[in-house]
Enzyme design. Structure first.
Site, PDB file in Angstrom:
ATOM      1  N   LYS A  22     -62.345  -4.773   7.433  1.00 39.25           N
ATOM      2  CA  LYS A  22     -61.093  -4.904   6.670  1.00 39.25           C
ATOM      3  C   LYS A  22     -60.998  -6.277   6.012  1.00 39.25           C
ATOM      4  O   LYS A  22     -60.718  -6.384   4.819  1.00 39.25           O
ATOM      5  CB  LYS A  22     -59.893  -4.694   7.610  1.00 39.25           C
ATOM      6  CG  LYS A  22     -58.564  -5.030   6.958  1.00 39.25           C
ATOM      7  CD  LYS A  22     -57.395  -4.889   7.907  1.00 39.25           C
ATOM      8  CE  LYS A  22     -57.151  -6.065   8.816  1.00 39.25           C
ATOM      9  NZ  LYS A  22     -56.479  -7.210   8.188  1.00 39.25           N
ATOM     10  N   ASN A  23     -61.204  -7.327   6.793  1.00 38.44           N
ATOM     11  CA  ASN A  23     -60.977  -8.668   6.239  1.00 38.44           C
ATOM     12  C   ASN A  23     -62.013  -9.049   5.188  1.00 38.44           C
ATOM     13  O   ASN A  23     -61.708  -9.850   4.304  1.00 38.44           O
ATOM     14  CB  ASN A  23     -60.937  -9.722   7.356  1.00 38.44           C
ATOM     15  CG  ASN A  23     -59.635  -9.635   8.143  1.00 38.44           C
ATOM     16  OD1 ASN A  23     -58.728  -8.891   7.785  1.00 38.44           O
ATOM     17  ND2 ASN A  23     -59.549 -10.398   9.223  1.00 38.44           N
ATOM     18  N   CYS A 123     -44.643 -14.213   9.236  1.00 40.35           N
ATOM     19  CA  CYS A 123     -45.126 -12.906   9.677  1.00 40.35           C
ATOM     20  C   CYS A 123     -45.075 -12.885  11.189  1.00 40.35           C
ATOM     21  O   CYS A 123     -44.752 -13.885  11.824  1.00 40.35           O
ATOM     22  CB  CYS A 123     -46.526 -12.629   9.173  1.00 40.35           C
ATOM     23  SG  CYS A 123     -47.760 -13.546  10.056  1.00 40.35           S
ATOM     24  N   ARG A 128     -47.532 -19.160   9.147  1.00 41.65           N
ATOM     25  CA  ARG A 128     -48.605 -18.908   8.169  1.00 41.65           C
ATOM     26  C   ARG A 128     -48.321 -19.430   6.762  1.00 41.65           C
ATOM     27  O   ARG A 128     -48.131 -18.668   5.811  1.00 41.65           O
ATOM     28  CB  ARG A 128     -48.951 -17.420   8.131  1.00 41.65           C
ATOM     29  CG  ARG A 128     -49.532 -16.965   9.446  1.00 41.65           C
ATOM     30  CD  ARG A 128     -49.976 -15.546   9.429  1.00 41.65           C
ATOM     31  NE  ARG A 128     -51.363 -15.377   9.042  1.00 41.65           N
ATOM     32  CZ  ARG A 128     -52.019 -14.232   9.162  1.00 41.65           C
ATOM     33  NH1 ARG A 128     -51.434 -13.171   9.664  1.00 41.65           N
ATOM     34  NH2 ARG A 128     -53.264 -14.134   8.791  1.00 41.65           N
ATOM     35  N   ASP A 312     -58.609 -13.127  16.435  1.00 33.72           N
ATOM     36  CA  ASP A 312     -58.348 -11.692  16.290  1.00 33.72           C
ATOM     37  C   ASP A 312     -58.874 -10.868  17.467  1.00 33.72           C
ATOM     38  O   ASP A 312     -58.690  -9.649  17.501  1.00 33.72           O
ATOM     39  CB  ASP A 312     -58.969 -11.171  14.977  1.00 33.72           C
ATOM     40  CG  ASP A 312     -58.160 -11.605  13.760  1.00 33.72           C
ATOM     41  OD1 ASP A 312     -57.063 -12.155  13.926  1.00 33.72           O
ATOM     42  OD2 ASP A 312     -58.655 -11.404  12.628  1.00 33.72           O
ATOM     43  N   ARG A 404     -53.326  -0.210   9.841  1.00 38.89           N
ATOM     44  CA  ARG A 404     -53.721  -1.279   8.920  1.00 38.89           C
ATOM     45  C   ARG A 404     -55.172  -1.704   9.173  1.00 38.89           C
ATOM     46  O   ARG A 404     -55.808  -2.221   8.262  1.00 38.89           O
ATOM     47  CB  ARG A 404     -52.813  -2.508   9.097  1.00 38.89           C
ATOM     48  CG  ARG A 404     -51.396  -2.305   8.599  1.00 38.89           C
ATOM     49  CD  ARG A 404     -50.645  -3.620   8.632  1.00 38.89           C
ATOM     50  NE  ARG A 404     -51.515  -4.677   8.178  1.00 38.89           N
ATOM     51  CZ  ARG A 404     -51.636  -5.885   8.744  1.00 38.89           C
ATOM     52  NH1 ARG A 404     -50.902  -6.191   9.787  1.00 38.89           N
ATOM     53  NH2 ARG A 404     -52.459  -6.778   8.274  1.00 38.89           N
TER      54      ARG A 404
HETATM   55  C1  UD1 Z   1     -57.587 -14.670   8.238  1.00 36.98           C
HETATM   56  C2  UD1 Z   1     -57.686 -13.249   8.722  1.00 36.98           C
HETATM   57  C3  UD1 Z   1     -56.957 -13.084  10.053  1.00 36.98           C
HETATM   58  C4  UD1 Z   1     -57.480 -14.102  11.066  1.00 36.98           C
HETATM   59  C5  UD1 Z   1     -57.437 -15.516  10.496  1.00 36.98           C
HETATM   60  C6  UD1 Z   1     -58.075 -16.552  11.402  1.00 36.98           C
HETATM   61  C7  UD1 Z   1     -57.764 -11.961   6.668  1.00 36.98           C
HETATM   62  C8  UD1 Z   1     -57.074 -11.005   5.752  1.00 36.98           C
HETATM   63  N1  UD1 Z   1     -57.071 -12.376   7.737  1.00 36.98           N
HETATM   64  O1  UD1 Z   1     -56.212 -14.938   8.025  1.00 36.98           O
HETATM   65  O2  UD1 Z   1     -57.183 -11.756  10.517  1.00 36.98           O
HETATM   66  O3  UD1 Z   1     -56.668 -14.062  12.215  1.00 36.98           O
HETATM   67  O4  UD1 Z   1     -58.128 -15.555   9.230  1.00 36.98           O
HETATM   68  O5  UD1 Z   1     -59.378 -16.209  11.687  1.00 36.98           O
HETATM   69  O6  UD1 Z   1     -58.925 -12.293   6.494  1.00 36.98           O
HETATM   70  N2  UD1 Z   1     -52.921 -22.459   7.490  1.00 36.98           N
HETATM   71  C9  UD1 Z   1     -52.152 -23.462   6.959  1.00 36.98           C
HETATM   72  N3  UD1 Z   1     -52.024 -23.545   5.594  1.00 36.98           N
HETATM   73  C10 UD1 Z   1     -52.653 -22.659   4.770  1.00 36.98           C
HETATM   74  C11 UD1 Z   1     -53.443 -21.647   5.317  1.00 36.98           C
HETATM   75  C12 UD1 Z   1     -53.574 -21.566   6.698  1.00 36.98           C
HETATM   76  O7  UD1 Z   1     -51.571 -24.274   7.675  1.00 36.98           O
HETATM   77  O8  UD1 Z   1     -52.505 -22.793   3.545  1.00 36.98           O
HETATM   78  C13 UD1 Z   1     -53.059 -22.356   8.967  1.00 36.98           C
HETATM   79  C14 UD1 Z   1     -52.526 -21.028   9.513  1.00 36.98           C
HETATM   80  O9  UD1 Z   1     -51.141 -21.088   9.722  1.00 36.98           O
HETATM   81  C15 UD1 Z   1     -53.320 -20.898  10.779  1.00 36.98           C
HETATM   82  C16 UD1 Z   1     -54.671 -21.507  10.417  1.00 36.98           C
HETATM   83  O10 UD1 Z   1     -54.445 -22.322   9.273  1.00 36.98           O
HETATM   84  O11 UD1 Z   1     -52.731 -21.673  11.784  1.00 36.98           O
HETATM   85  C17 UD1 Z   1     -55.757 -20.502  10.100  1.00 36.98           C
HETATM   86  O12 UD1 Z   1     -55.273 -19.583   9.146  1.00 36.98           O
HETATM   87  P1  UD1 Z   1     -56.243 -18.877   8.102  1.00 36.98           P
HETATM   88  O13 UD1 Z   1     -57.659 -19.096   8.497  1.00 36.98           O
HETATM   89  O14 UD1 Z   1     -55.849 -19.277   6.722  1.00 36.98           O
HETATM   90  O15 UD1 Z   1     -55.878 -17.354   8.300  1.00 36.98           O
HETATM   91  P2  UD1 Z   1     -55.769 -16.216   7.193  1.00 36.98           P
HETATM   92  O16 UD1 Z   1     -56.750 -16.460   6.102  1.00 36.98           O
HETATM   93  O17 UD1 Z   1     -54.344 -16.024   6.826  1.00 36.98           O
END
Ligand code: UD1
Length: 426
Positions: A22-23, A123, A128, A312, A404
């Site tokens: 999915k991701n 969320c 996030r 995850d 999902r």
């Molecule tokens: C992706 C995955 C999700 C997985 C996560 C971590 C998808 C669709 N989802 O989510 O399943 O749990 O990676 O492996 O691929 N953060 C910030 N600022 C930002 C972006 C992130 O502070 O602009 C923080 C987040 O709050 C979190 C951490 O960074 O604490 C990691 O998040 P991130 O790796 O970005 O997760 P996603 O890409 O949303």
């Protein structure tokens, strides 16, 4: 709304087909926005999030053509063609359903010089934010405005290569900046990039479309922009979280499963922890065989960016460890508020104490079925796993979370001996 009803206590045995990730799919699909040629993706899982992302792409002007497939088959092949971008706005109505919608920001900006995307908001598993996505795009020359719940990114003269060092690892922000940089003028250097296998998959797909990316799979990505990308056909990698989840199903039920199509290399930390807990894991010609002959033992696991133990998988591990011998300590370092499955597991008899970011799990001899409520995707799977092991009946509601991310969950589990069915509660 549907519910999943499980009568637990049966060891699972047989073969489970692992679906496309999915991701990975959610970052490969927006690549279609980067070219006027067609991108054909094979092995796309049949999941609600994939459909939602398809609708988002459609409203940006992307035509989708799904190859005919047979009802019993897993996965789909879809061709995405964005001859012309007809809208650069990702509306709230779609973004609120799926946070990954933010991944159209970089590609739309790179292709058209403008993108307006609704802010995803909070969320279930935490706040996030998207600040890192925006800072990385600013390093490529984007101008960012926030107004009325939307982020508007513009680059009137086009994006240019830039340098950016992520202060913390972000999968999504790395994906966004990579997709933007492939069409920027000049070279971009991205440091402290996320190294998740899904990012490697993204980079390989972009290279197949004509992009120039060095350092794939490392924390420094060097991307030399090209004027145009061409079309490609690309197969989505196997889902490593689905793989890990079904390995936990074998572990918690004391069964033996062959995970067909699984890629052990993308799950080193997960399999190391599974083996430490007492699961035997061995490669086969078709994937990986996992089996549990004896009892499970408690382990200490801390989530971390790849190649660390994936956040995850934390909820599924917690379910499994709730019936292990001895105590386990799980620490969640990626997301705040990712322990919402704890009270539900406790209702089934698990003994778990959360203090700050850590959870102490004291193994109990047996879980007992109960009505439980799914709160997010992976939390839902932890409840299904607990239900597979529990004595009596478990009814999991809010099943849309599972839809999902787990393709044909009940079908896959019933085929290996689980007593599980989906019922509509009217
Ligand atoms: C992706 C995955 C999700 C997985 C996560 C971590 C998808 C669709 N989802 O989510 O399943 O749990 O990676 O492996 O691929 N953060 C910030 N600022 C930002 C972006 C992130 O502070 O602009 C923080 C987040 O709050 C979190 C951490 O960074 O604490 C990691 O998040 P991130 O790796 O970005 O997760 P996603 O890409 O949303």
């Amino acid at each position: 709304m549907d519910q999943i009803v499980i009568h637990g206590g049966r060891p699972l045995s047989g073969r489970i087909h692992i679906s496309g990730a999915k991701n990975a799919a959610l970052t490969l699909m927006p690549c279609a926005l980067l070219t006027d040629a067609s991108l054909t993706l094979r092995n796309l899982p049949r999941l609600a999030d994939i459909d939602t992302f398809g609708h988002l792409l459609n409203q940006h002007g992307v035509a989708t053509a799904t190859e005919g497939s047979h009802p019993g088959e897993f996965g789909r092949t879809i061709t995405f063609t964005a001859s012309r971008i007809t809208s650069t706005v990702a509306p709230y109505d779609i973004v609120r359903k799926m946070r990954a919608s933010i991944l159209v920001l970089g590609p739309l900006l790179a292709r058209t010089g403008e993108a307006t995307v609704s802010l995803p908001g909070g969320c279930a598993i935490g706040n996030r934010p998207i600040d890192l996505h925006l800072k990385a795009l600013e390093a490529l020359g984007a101008e960012i405005d926030l107004a009325a719940g939307y982020v508007r990114a513009t680059a009137p003269k086009g994006l240019r290569g830039g340098r950016y060092t992520f202060p913390g690892v972000s999968v999504g922000a790395t994906e966004n900046v990579v997709m933007a940089a492939v069409l920027a003028r000049g070279t971009s250097v991205i440091d402290n990039a996320a190294r998740e296998p899904e990012i490697v998959d993204l980079c390989h797909c972009l290279v197949a479309m004509g992009a120039a990316i060095d350092g794939i799979g490392t924390e420094r990505l060097t991307i030399t922009g090209v004027d145009r990308l061409h079309g490609a056909t690309y197969a989505v990698m196997p889902d490593r979280i689905e793989t890990g989840s079904y390995a936990c199903a074998a572990a918690i039920t004391g069964g033996e499963l062959e995970l067909v199509g699984a890629d052990a290399a993308s799950l080193t930390a997960t399999f190391a922890a599974l083996e430490e807990a007492g699961l035997a894991c061995a490669p086969t010609n078709d994937g990986i065989k996992v089996s549990r002959a004896n009892g499970l033992h408690g382990v200490t696991v801390s989530t971390a960016p790849y190649p660390g133990f994936p956040t995850d998988m934390q909820a599924q591990f917690m379910a499994m460890l709730s019936v292990a011998d001895g105590a386990s300590l799980l620490t969640e370092t990626i997301f705040e508020n990712r322990y919402m499955h704890v009270p539900e597991l406790a209702r089934m008899g698990a003994d778990i104490t959360v203090r700050g970011t850590s959870a102490m799990v004291r193994g109990v001899p047996e879980l007992v079925g109960a009505p439980v409520m799914a709160t997010d995707l992976r939390a839902s799977m932890s409840l299904v796993l607990a239900g597979l092991a529990a004595k009596g009946e478990t009814v999991v509601s809010r099943v849309y979370h599972l839809d999902r991310g787990y393709e044909r969950l009940e079908e896959k589990l019933s085929a290996v001996g689980a007593d599980i069915e989906r019922v509509s509660d009217g």
